[in-house]
Design an enzyme around this catalytic site. Sequence first.
Site, PDB file in Angstrom:
ATOM      1  N   GLU A   1       6.014   0.034 -12.301  1.00  0.00           N
ATOM      2  CA  GLU A   1       6.834   0.451 -11.118  1.00  0.00           C
ATOM      3  C   GLU A   1       7.924  -0.456 -10.757  1.00  0.00           C
ATOM      4  O   GLU A   1       7.855  -1.763 -10.746  1.00  0.00           O
ATOM      5  CB  GLU A   1       6.061   0.358  -9.724  1.00  0.00           C
ATOM      6  CG  GLU A   1       5.396   1.563  -9.109  1.00  0.00           C
ATOM      7  CD  GLU A   1       4.507   1.363  -7.995  1.00  0.00           C
ATOM      8  OE1 GLU A   1       4.782   0.644  -7.177  1.00  0.00           O
ATOM      9  OE2 GLU A   1       3.570   2.117  -8.076  1.00  0.00           O
TER      10      GLU A   1
ATOM     11  N   HIS B   1       6.328   5.450  -4.313  1.00  0.00           N
ATOM     12  CA  HIS B   1       5.334   4.295  -3.600  1.00  0.00           C
ATOM     13  C   HIS B   1       5.607   4.471  -2.117  1.00  0.00           C
ATOM     14  O   HIS B   1       5.874   3.262  -1.560  1.00  0.00           O
ATOM     15  CB  HIS B   1       5.300   2.906  -4.257  1.00  0.00           C
ATOM     16  CG  HIS B   1       3.950   2.275  -3.981  1.00  0.00           C
ATOM     17  ND1 HIS B   1       3.333   1.380  -4.904  1.00  0.00           N
ATOM     18  CD2 HIS B   1       3.059   2.302  -2.741  1.00  0.00           C
ATOM     19  CE1 HIS B   1       2.337   0.834  -4.088  1.00  0.00           C
ATOM     20  NE2 HIS B   1       2.038   1.388  -3.292  1.00  0.00           N
TER      21      HIS B   1
HETATM   22  C1  DGY Z   1      -0.777  -1.003   0.189  1.00  0.00           C
HETATM   23  O1  DGY Z   1      -0.590  -1.485   1.421  1.00  0.00           O
HETATM   24  O2  DGY Z   1      -1.302  -1.619  -0.583  1.00  0.00           O
HETATM   25  C2  DGY Z   1       0.061  -0.037  -0.198  1.00  0.00           C
HETATM   26  O3  DGY Z   1      -0.095   0.515  -1.484  1.00  0.00           O
HETATM   27  C3  DGY Z   1       1.649  -0.039   0.265  1.00  0.00           C
HETATM   28  O4  DGY Z   1       1.457   0.197   1.549  1.00  0.00           O
END
Ligand code: DGY
Length: 326
Positions: A268, A287
Site C-alpha cells: 500500500e 484504504h
Molecule cells: C484501521 O483502523 O485499522 C483501519 O484499517 C483504518 O481505519
Amino acid sequence: MVKPRVYVTRVIPDAGLERIRAVADAEVWEGDEPPPYEILLEKVEGLDGLVSLLTDRIDAELMDAAGGSLRVISQMAVGTDNIDLAAATERGIPVGNTPGVLTETTADFAFSLLMAAARRIVEGERYVKAGKWVTWGPTLLMGHDIHGATLGLIGFGRIGQGMAKRARGFGMRVLYAGPSVDEGTARELHAERRDLDELLTESDFVSLHVPLTEQTTHLMADREFKLMKPGAILINTARGPVVDPGALYRALKEGEIAYAALDVTEPEPIPVDDPLLTLDNCLIVPHIASSSLATRSRMATMAAENLEAGLKGEKLPHCANPEVYG
Ligand code: DGY
C-alpha cells in the site's frame, strides 16, 4: 507547567488535534505522505508521547530512539500490525488504538464494495463516460444477485458481525469461519459456522475481517481461490497482505473467481503498474473504509483520549497491549 512533548505523524481531524494540543506540546508532521522512518527516528528523541498512524513503522529501534522517555504510543486506527506490540510491552509502553468507533462505518463500506462488485457499478460508470452507451442492451453488464446469495465471512468479530446484520436485510444466507461466537449471537445474526474450506466452497461472496498476523498472511492464496465458486466475489477491507496478490491476479485472470473488490492491498499504496490494476474485474480503492467525517473525527478523539491517559500515567481506555499492565 511544562507540557509533555508529543509528536503526531500526520494532520488528523481537528477534534483530536485540538484535544492533543490542550494537554501537550505537540509537533505535527504536515506532509500528505507519512514521515520517512529516518525523520521519525530523530523526532522521537526525548518524546513523552507519540500519535501514530497505520502507515508508520513503529519498531523496537524507534522506541529505543526515544531514549526511555516515551510513556505512550497512541495509534489512530484499530489495527496495530505496524507496531511491534511485544517490543512496546517489554519497554513498558502502552499502545492505544481505536476499536468500536469504526465498526459500522467499515461494515457500511465493505457492504458497498460487495454491492458495487456484484452489480458492476464502476464498470458501468466507466462505460458511460467512455461514450459506449448507445442503446439498452439485453446482456449488458450482467452482474450477480445479492439477495438470496451466500455471504461467507472470514473473521466474525465486530465488523464481520456488522456485515452479517446488513446481509440479513438483503435476504442473504450468512456463513462465518474463525473463532466461534456464542450461540445467542450466531442465532440473532442467523450465521452458521463453517471451517474455512467449506465456507470458500459454499459462498457466493467472501469478505475478509481478520487482523493481519503471521497466521493470516496470505490466508487467501492459490489453494483457497481454487476452492471458491467460479462466480464468487472477494471483498477485502481487512489488510492487504491477507491476500496473496499474485494468486488473486491469476484467479481473476483465469476466471477462477468472478471479481474482487479491495480497500486494502499489498503493498500500500498499490503501484500504478501493478497487474491487478489492468483487470476490469478488480475494483480497488485507497484504504478508505473507515473514512466518514464522523468516524475519522471519533477515531482522532479516541486517539487523543488514549494519549492523554498515557501521559498522565493512567490506564489507556483502549489498549492494544493490555499485558503491559502486568
Ligand atoms: C484501521 O483502523 O485499522 C483501519 O484499517 C483504518 O481505519
